[in-house]
Write a protein that holds these residues in place. Structure first.
Motif, short mmCIF file in Angstrom:
data_model
loop_
_atom_site.label_atom_id
_atom_site.label_comp_id
_atom_site.label_asym_id
_atom_site.label_seq_id
_atom_site.Cartn_x
_atom_site.Cartn_y
_atom_site.Cartn_z
N THR A 70 8.49 1.51 6.50
CA THR A 70 7.65 2.51 5.83
C THR A 70 8.50 3.33 4.87
O THR A 70 9.68 3.60 5.13
N VAL A 71 7.87 3.72 3.75
CA VAL A 71 8.54 4.51 2.72
C VAL A 71 7.66 5.72 2.43
O VAL A 71 6.44 5.59 2.26
N GLU A 76 9.28 10.68 9.53
CA GLU A 76 8.99 9.54 10.39
C GLU A 76 9.13 8.20 9.67
O GLU A 76 9.08 7.16 10.30
N CYS A 77 9.31 8.20 8.36
CA CYS A 77 9.44 6.97 7.59
C CYS A 77 10.82 6.35 7.77
O CYS A 77 11.80 7.04 8.04
N ASP A 78 10.88 5.03 7.60
CA ASP A 78 12.16 4.32 7.67
C ASP A 78 13.03 4.66 6.46
O ASP A 78 14.24 4.80 6.57
N ILE A 79 12.41 4.76 5.29
CA ILE A 79 13.10 5.18 4.07
C ILE A 79 12.45 6.47 3.60
O ILE A 79 11.25 6.48 3.29
N LEU A 89 3.45 9.46 3.95
CA LEU A 89 3.49 8.04 4.33
C LEU A 89 2.91 7.28 3.13
O LEU A 89 1.71 7.13 3.01
N HIS A 90 3.77 6.85 2.23
CA HIS A 90 3.34 6.36 0.93
C HIS A 90 3.04 4.85 0.92
O HIS A 90 1.99 4.43 0.46
N ALA A 91 3.99 4.05 1.40
CA ALA A 91 3.84 2.59 1.31
C ALA A 91 4.52 1.91 2.49
O ALA A 91 5.35 2.51 3.18
N ARG A 92 4.16 0.65 2.68
CA ARG A 92 4.78 -0.17 3.73
C ARG A 92 5.29 -1.45 3.08
O ARG A 92 4.60 -2.08 2.30
N LEU A 93 6.53 -1.79 3.41
CA LEU A 93 7.12 -3.06 3.01
C LEU A 93 7.16 -3.92 4.26
O LEU A 93 7.63 -3.47 5.31
N ARG A 94 6.64 -5.14 4.15
CA ARG A 94 6.55 -5.99 5.34
C ARG A 94 6.93 -7.42 4.99
O ARG A 94 6.50 -7.95 3.97
N VAL A 104 4.30 -5.47 -0.35
CA VAL A 104 4.18 -4.02 -0.35
C VAL A 104 2.70 -3.68 -0.23
O VAL A 104 1.85 -4.33 -0.83
N THR A 105 2.42 -2.65 0.58
CA THR A 105 1.05 -2.16 0.77
C THR A 105 1.04 -0.66 0.55
O THR A 105 1.84 0.06 1.14
#
Length: 168
Positions: A70-71, A76-79, A89-94, A104-105
């Protein structure tokens, strides 16, 4: 208004220390400038042009079976990108488990997520190629697959060297 992007940097490391198994996000401070009706003098004053590019390893904080990162501006985000135009909580890279392809979502962020200048629909994953430019708020990041990152480090004449930033 001064709009510097502050990136979580607990322990800067040399780019050559990257273990090679995760892609990276490259943030070039000169690319982040205020948009809109700002004067040219304000743009020059608020751009941190003396900073070297920052490399963020796209890696989850806690190792899990699925590679999901998570970005955002929230702790709480990873980046974490502590910038007012980036949502908590802007975006998720998976990484898709069957194909190995990264996507990216947008997580219904206020200002949206753009990939190579195209708005990503919230909740719909968009595939990331070896080099994809992502825009989150006013922050521009370059997504680089591992081999693209290694190639850019080899051909780059950056001074000072690129530093790798990983949240532990």
């Amino acid at each position: 208004m001064n709009r510097k992007v502050r990136v979580f940097q607990p322990a800067p490391r040399d780019a050559r220390a990257h273990d090679g198994s995760w892609p990276v996000l490259l943030w070039e401070p000169a690319a982040t400038r205020p948009r809109g009706g700002a004067s040219r003098s304000l743009e020059r004053a608020s751009t941190p042009c003396a900073m070297a590019p920052v490399v963020l390893e796209v890696r989850p904080r806690v190792r899990t079976a699925d590679a999901e990162v998570t970005v955002g501006s929230g702790a709480e985000c990873d980046i974490v990108l502590a910038e007012p135009t980036v949502s908590r909580l802007h975006a998720r890279l998976r990484r898709e488990p069957h194909t190995g392809l990264w996507c990216v979502t947008d997580l219904e962020s206020e200002r949206g997520t753009y990939q190579d200048g195209v708005l990503i629909l919230p909740g719909r994953p968009a595939p990331l190629l070896c080099r994809s430019r992502l825009t989150l708020g006013n922050v521009e990041l370059l997504f680089l697959q591992t081999y693209a990152f290694e190639q850019s480090v080899r051909v780059s004449s950056l001074t000072p060297p690129v530093s790798l930033t990983r949240r532990r």
